[in-house]
Design an enzyme around this catalytic site. Structure first.
Site, mmCIF file in Angstrom:
data_model
loop_
_atom_site.group_PDB
_atom_site.id
_atom_site.type_symbol
_atom_site.label_atom_id
_atom_site.label_comp_id
_atom_site.label_asym_id
_atom_site.label_seq_id
_atom_site.Cartn_x
_atom_site.Cartn_y
_atom_site.Cartn_z
ATOM 1 C CG ASP A 42 19.231 11.138 -10.883
ATOM 2 O OD1 ASP A 42 19.934 11.772 -11.695
ATOM 3 O OD2 ASP A 42 18.452 11.676 -10.082
ATOM 4 C CG ASP A 43 23.573 12.404 -11.112
ATOM 5 O OD1 ASP A 43 22.866 12.846 -12.027
ATOM 6 O OD2 ASP A 43 23.904 13.076 -10.114
ATOM 7 C CB CYS A 76 18.675 15.786 -13.353
ATOM 8 S SG CYS A 76 19.969 15.338 -12.188
ATOM 9 C CG ASP A 317 19.868 11.819 -15.318
ATOM 10 O OD1 ASP A 317 20.927 11.256 -14.945
ATOM 11 O OD2 ASP A 317 19.199 12.556 -14.561
HETATM 12 CA CA LIG Z 1 20.960 13.127 -13.147
#
Ligand SMILES: [Ca+2]
Ligand SMILES: [Ca+2]
Length: 497
Positions: A42-43, A76, A317
């Protein structure tokens, strides 16, 4: 090249000089049903992957790295829906993370699109499927008036379902997971650390799944390094003193070329730089548990003798801005810092340590896995299978792709930082062309300006700009095969005046 190698292997197989097992392929792979482990961090930005030693040793060195892999909407929830549906955001309709309008899990649920996803397709093809980790923002908030469903809800297609509810897991302690329909609370002891908990669940899934003989699909989605960016206690301080990369775009000195939302952002003072560096350190620290998770999964696949018949995909993402273009952090932007994301793939038929430079998108994930699993690709899909990029051939490929931003919290004239107006952008290997809803435009010549520092939109001849603009408008409305044929059309050469 890979085709030639495959042909010679097939000849050796036919002559009985080697066996399938000598090739390291399990019988199920020979029949075209490999396992999939897809890890979506994530990120995670591209540069930070270098600080993940197990990923580098077990995936990068053993597989292929995509150097131009992008999130078409770098945020996201829209990005994850693009992966699950193989579509641009303008087609799946989940445009934002939060808010009332076209946002988050409630929008995806209400659309009915969960009935055909990567999970349902693989499940129907006989795969045992598991989602372990983050699903979508806003899944499921207690008493959410937008969708009156329980937090024990499990979307179609998933055999194993372990995900956080109430958007609480980002803190990595004191959160609740939906474990196959039962809500389980975790506290704040060291062994409640979320990434480790997810890693243990993933190992629990892989071990029996590998023994059944049926192929499996594990969608493993840790919540790091997303804010608030909490490292495991054992990794706190490991990167003390590290500084975020000072690329030429960091604290961009001259922003007179830029649109208003960048132009009105101030240069950094020491205090702000310290905040960026502190965030960077915690990001790298929080990634170490993810790195350990990757190592544990690869070791388990190996122990279960399925490593050679499993495709492992490691990606993010969205990218992450850490000081580029005067933005201290964030992701909703057309620049490479936000849109470009890692993708590393290892598995049957993939050359170790290779690179793929073609433009690949998050929406390509569904068609890629579908094609490897011999599943037909639904007609609504905009993306395309990436398999030809490692098996083949110089057949045609996309020349450009669309980026879309929907103004997540856009308030004109307020808060210049991170206040990105809605935008559409066209990205080719050589150029980035952006049109904002404000009427502002940007054009970067990436052959000489890879950091997107010098907007030359006023120097590009009008007819050329007109063609870029027309192509962009077409892509912004495209559906499925039309997207692919527009992406395939070459763009005219441009030259600054
Ligand atoms: Ca994200
Ligand atoms: Ca500049």
């Amino acid at each position: 090249m890979m085709v030639r190698l495959l042909k010679s292997l097939l000849i050796l197989l036919a002559l009985g000089l080697i066996t399938v097992s000598q090739l390291g392929l399990s019988p199920s792979t020979a029949q075209g049903h490999p396992n999939f482990v897809t890890i979506v961090v994530d990120d995670l930005d591209v540069a930070s992957v270098a600080q993940m030693p197990a990923v580098n040793e077990l995936l990068t060195a053993e597989g292929t790295t995509f150097t131009r892999f992008f999130a078409t909407t770098p945020l996201c929830c829209p990005s994850r829906v693009s992966m699950l549906r193989g579509q641009y955001a303008h087609n799946h309709g989940v445009l934002r993370n939060d808010g009332e309008d076209a946002a988050g899990f409630p929008a995806f649920y209400a659309s009915g699109e969960e009935s055909v996803t990567l999970a349902t397709l693989l499940h129907e093809a006989g795969y045992e499927t598991a989602l372990i980790g983050k699903y979508l923002n806003g899944y499921v908030l207690a008493d959410d008036p937008r969708i009156p469903i329980p937090r024990t809800y499990i979307p179609p297609g998933w055999d194993t379902w372990i995900t956080g509810v109430d958007d609480a897991p980002y803190a990595h302690f004191d959160y609740t997971l939906n474990v196959n329909g039962a809500l389980v609370d975790y506290g704040h002891d060291e062994d409640d650390y979320l990434t480790d908990v997810l890693s243990a669940y993933a190992l629990d899934f892989v071990k029996p799944a590998a023994g059944t003989g049926d192929p499996f699909f594990l969608f493993l989605t840790p919540y790091s390094p997303h804010t608030p960016t909490v490292p495991a206690p054992r990794h706190v301080g490991k990167f003390r003193g590290a500084t975020a990369p000072r690329t030429p775009a960091f604290d961009e000195p001259d922003v007179r070329d830029k649109p208003e939302w960048i132009r009105s952002s101030r240069r950094f003072n020491e205090r702000k730089i310290a905040v960026i560096d502190d965030r960077y350190q915690r990001r790298l620290e929080s990634l170490q548990a993810v790195d350990e998770m990757v190592e544990a999964i690869v070791d388990e696949l190996d122990a279960q003798s399925v490593l050679q018949s499993t495709y492992i995909l490691f990606l993010s993402d969205n990218g992450y801005i850490l000081g580029e273009h005067r933005q201290p952090n964030g992701k909703d932007a057309p620049y490479d810092a936000a849109t470009r994301i890692p993708l590393i793939v290892r598995g049957p038929g993939i050359s170790a340590g290779s690179l793929v430079d073609e433009i690949a998108l998050n929406s390509d994930l569904l068609p890629t896995l579908a094609s490897l699993a011999d599943v037909s690709i639904p007609p609504f899909v905009d993306g395309r299978s990436l398999v030809p990029l490692w098996t083949d051939s110089n057949s045609g490929w996309r020349q450009s792709a669309l980026f879309e931003g929907f103004g997540i919290e856009f308030r004109p004239g307020e808060r210049p930082e991170l206040n990105t107006p809605p935008f559409k952008a066209l990205r080719s290997e050589d150029a980035l062309f952006t049109q904002y809803d404000t009427g502002e435009r940007e054009f970067y010549d990436l052959t000489v300006d890879p950091y997107q520092l010098d907007n030359i939109v006023d120097q590009v001849p009008d007819p050329i700009l007109g063609e870029y603009s027309q192509r962009l408008d077409g892509l912004a409305k495209c559906i499925a095969a039309d997207c692919r044929s527009l992406e395939d059309k070459p763009l005219p050469p441009f030259h600054a005046g």
